[in-house]
Design an enzyme around this catalytic site. Structure first.
Site, PDB file in Angstrom:
ATOM      1  N   ASP A 147     -13.505  -5.419  -6.608  1.00  0.00           N
ATOM      2  CA  ASP A 147     -12.220  -5.211  -5.945  1.00  0.00           C
ATOM      3  C   ASP A 147     -12.455  -5.184  -4.448  1.00  0.00           C
ATOM      4  O   ASP A 147     -13.401  -4.570  -3.966  1.00  0.00           O
ATOM      5  CB  ASP A 147     -11.586  -3.891  -6.407  1.00  0.00           C
ATOM      6  CG  ASP A 147     -10.203  -3.718  -5.784  1.00  0.00           C
ATOM      7  OD1 ASP A 147      -9.439  -4.688  -5.801  1.00  0.00           O
ATOM      8  OD2 ASP A 147      -9.910  -2.617  -5.276  1.00  0.00           O
ATOM      9  N   GLU A 157     -10.148 -11.003  -7.969  1.00  0.00           N
ATOM     10  CA  GLU A 157      -8.712 -11.213  -7.910  1.00  0.00           C
ATOM     11  C   GLU A 157      -8.419 -12.323  -6.902  1.00  0.00           C
ATOM     12  O   GLU A 157      -9.041 -12.378  -5.860  1.00  0.00           O
ATOM     13  CB  GLU A 157      -8.060  -9.915  -7.427  1.00  0.00           C
ATOM     14  CG  GLU A 157      -6.819  -9.550  -8.153  1.00  0.00           C
ATOM     15  CD  GLU A 157      -6.317  -8.178  -7.705  1.00  0.00           C
ATOM     16  OE1 GLU A 157      -5.219  -7.829  -8.091  1.00  0.00           O
ATOM     17  OE2 GLU A 157      -7.028  -7.465  -6.964  1.00  0.00           O
ATOM     18  N   ASP A 214     -10.146   2.176  -5.947  1.00  0.00           N
ATOM     19  CA  ASP A 214     -10.806   0.865  -5.924  1.00  0.00           C
ATOM     20  C   ASP A 214     -11.713   0.644  -7.130  1.00  0.00           C
ATOM     21  O   ASP A 214     -11.789  -0.461  -7.664  1.00  0.00           O
ATOM     22  CB  ASP A 214     -11.612   0.697  -4.623  1.00  0.00           C
ATOM     23  CG  ASP A 214     -10.713   0.689  -3.390  1.00  0.00           C
ATOM     24  OD1 ASP A 214      -9.512   0.366  -3.540  1.00  0.00           O
ATOM     25  OD2 ASP A 214     -11.201   1.019  -2.293  1.00  0.00           O
TER      26      ASP A 214
END
Ligand SMILES: [Zn+2]
Length: 393
Positions: free
Chosen positions: A184, A268, A350
């Protein structure tokens, strides 16, 4: 050359609907030399390469890979030229020979040629006990490709050489939940891995950024057009260069380690442009250079046969409890830690997100089947991209 050829191409199409080819442009170059004799001082192949690059630009545009070619501007500070052939590099005494320029001293910052290539004299020759790479020796093996000379805004010259090492692409390495890591993008830290590891932004980068701000203030204080302002601008450009180098170095070290330690990496798809519009996050996101980090991750994965799993942008990765699946809808960006009301797990925002990114990527993969596994890079759309920015409101 590039701008001139672009002008000709646009004009000929507009007036006569004629599609000017690379051969036409190169013929025109010969005529141009009669009118502007200084063009004869330059390497013809470098000039022809400008035409080739322009036509590649047009090809990319028509095939939907890029925007319509536009004029190159001096103020963009992006100067480079290419030398496709007839260059030599003295590997012993660090010198380079470029056609029409001659021998120049260089700093060779690393060995770029396979030892075997040198030992077997594939593209090198010995002259008075010195090893000289000669592009002309290349014909049989096709190892040496185009050489590019570029100048940075700080006024430094770099030479890069494209080499085909003839090493075949590696086979894809199998992966499972154990050997996959989720990442992340951190806001406080650089990144958080699903293993719990936190990768901090390096301290030297923070220091350099602080100095950058000071130098920026220095420039604005000086009178426009003054000598002192020019000096301050050069200093600022040098600092930009230093930060670029430091960031690149840091990213190379982190990406190579992540690729070596894992068989698959889940990330992502971030809409970086969308994020930068949000001013609070702008500094943080552009500083960490997330998209450049992903780019490095992807090509290094290709080198080692590892897989990058990309999931769509959506808000769920931070809002869902990775233990029980509870969705905390009121999670704002300010909340860094939270306790799940359902299963009472205490979450670091996170870390929870990175675990979810890994879970979602592997989940989507098993529902999508394994057919896509051979491609090594997968885009798994989440279907609810419209809500992607709600996390940051
Ligand atoms: Zn929970």
């Amino acid at each position: 050359m590039y701008n001139r050829s672009l002008f000709i191409k646009n004009l000929m199409y507009k007036k006569f609907k004629i599609n000017v080819s690379e051969i036409n442009l190169n013929t025109n170059l010969t005529l141009l030399k009669e009118h502007h004799s200084w063009l004869k001082d330059l390497n013809s192949q470098s000039l022809q390469q400008a035409n080739r690059n322009l036509l590649t630009g047009f090809k990319n545009f028509f095939e939907g890979r890029g925007s319509y070619p536009t004029k190159k501007r001096k103020k963009n500070n992006n100067y480079s030229f290419q030398v496709p052939q007839n260059y030599q590099i003295n590997l012993t005494s660090s010198k380079i020979y470029l056609p029409k320029i001659g021998w120049i001293k260089i700093v060779l910052h690393r060995d770029f040629l396979d030892k075997e290539f040198i030992e077997n004299n594939l593209v090198t020759k010995g002259v008075n006990g010195e090893v000289i790479l000669d592009q002309k020796l290349n014909r049989k093996f096709n190892i040496l490709k185009t050489l590019t000379v570029s100048r940075t805004s700080a006024g430094r010259y770099h030479i890069s050489l494209l080499i085909d090492d003839h090493v075949p692409e590696p086979k894809l390495v199998e992966f499972d939940s154990e050997t996959t890591v989720g990442i992340d993008v951190g806001i406080k830290s650089f990144a958080v891995l699903s293993t719990g590891e936190v990768i901090e932004n390096p301290k030297f980068l923070k220091k350099s950024l602080m100095k950058l701000k000071k130098l920026q203030r220095n420039v604005s204080k000086k009178q426009k057009g003054s000598k002192n302002r020019k000096k301050a601008i050069v200093k600022l450009a040098k600092q930009h260069q230093l930060i670029n180098n430091q960031r690149n170095d840091f990213q190379h070290k982190v990406t190579i380690r992540i690729i070596r330690e894992n068989q698959a990496v889940a990330v992502e798809n971030l809409n970086v442009k969308g994020l930068i519009k949000n001013h609070k996050l702008a500094q943080a996101i552009s500083d960490v250079g997330w998209s450049e980090f992903i780019r490095k991750l992807i090509y290094k994965a290709e080198w080692y046969g590892k897989t990058i799993l990309r999931i769509g942008r959506f808000d769920a990765s931070s809002k869902i409890c990775n233990v029980c699946g509870y969705k905390k809808d009121d999670l704002t960006l300010k909340i860094r830690e939270w306790e799940c009301p359902d299963c009472k797990t205490f979450h670091d925002r996170d870390l929870n997100a990175s675990i979810n990114i890994k879970k979602i990527a592997l989940n989507n993969l098993s529902t999508a089947g394994t057919a896509g596994r051979a491609c090594g890079l997968m885009n798994i759309s989440s279907g609810n991209e419209a809500r992607s920015l709600s996390v940051f409101s």
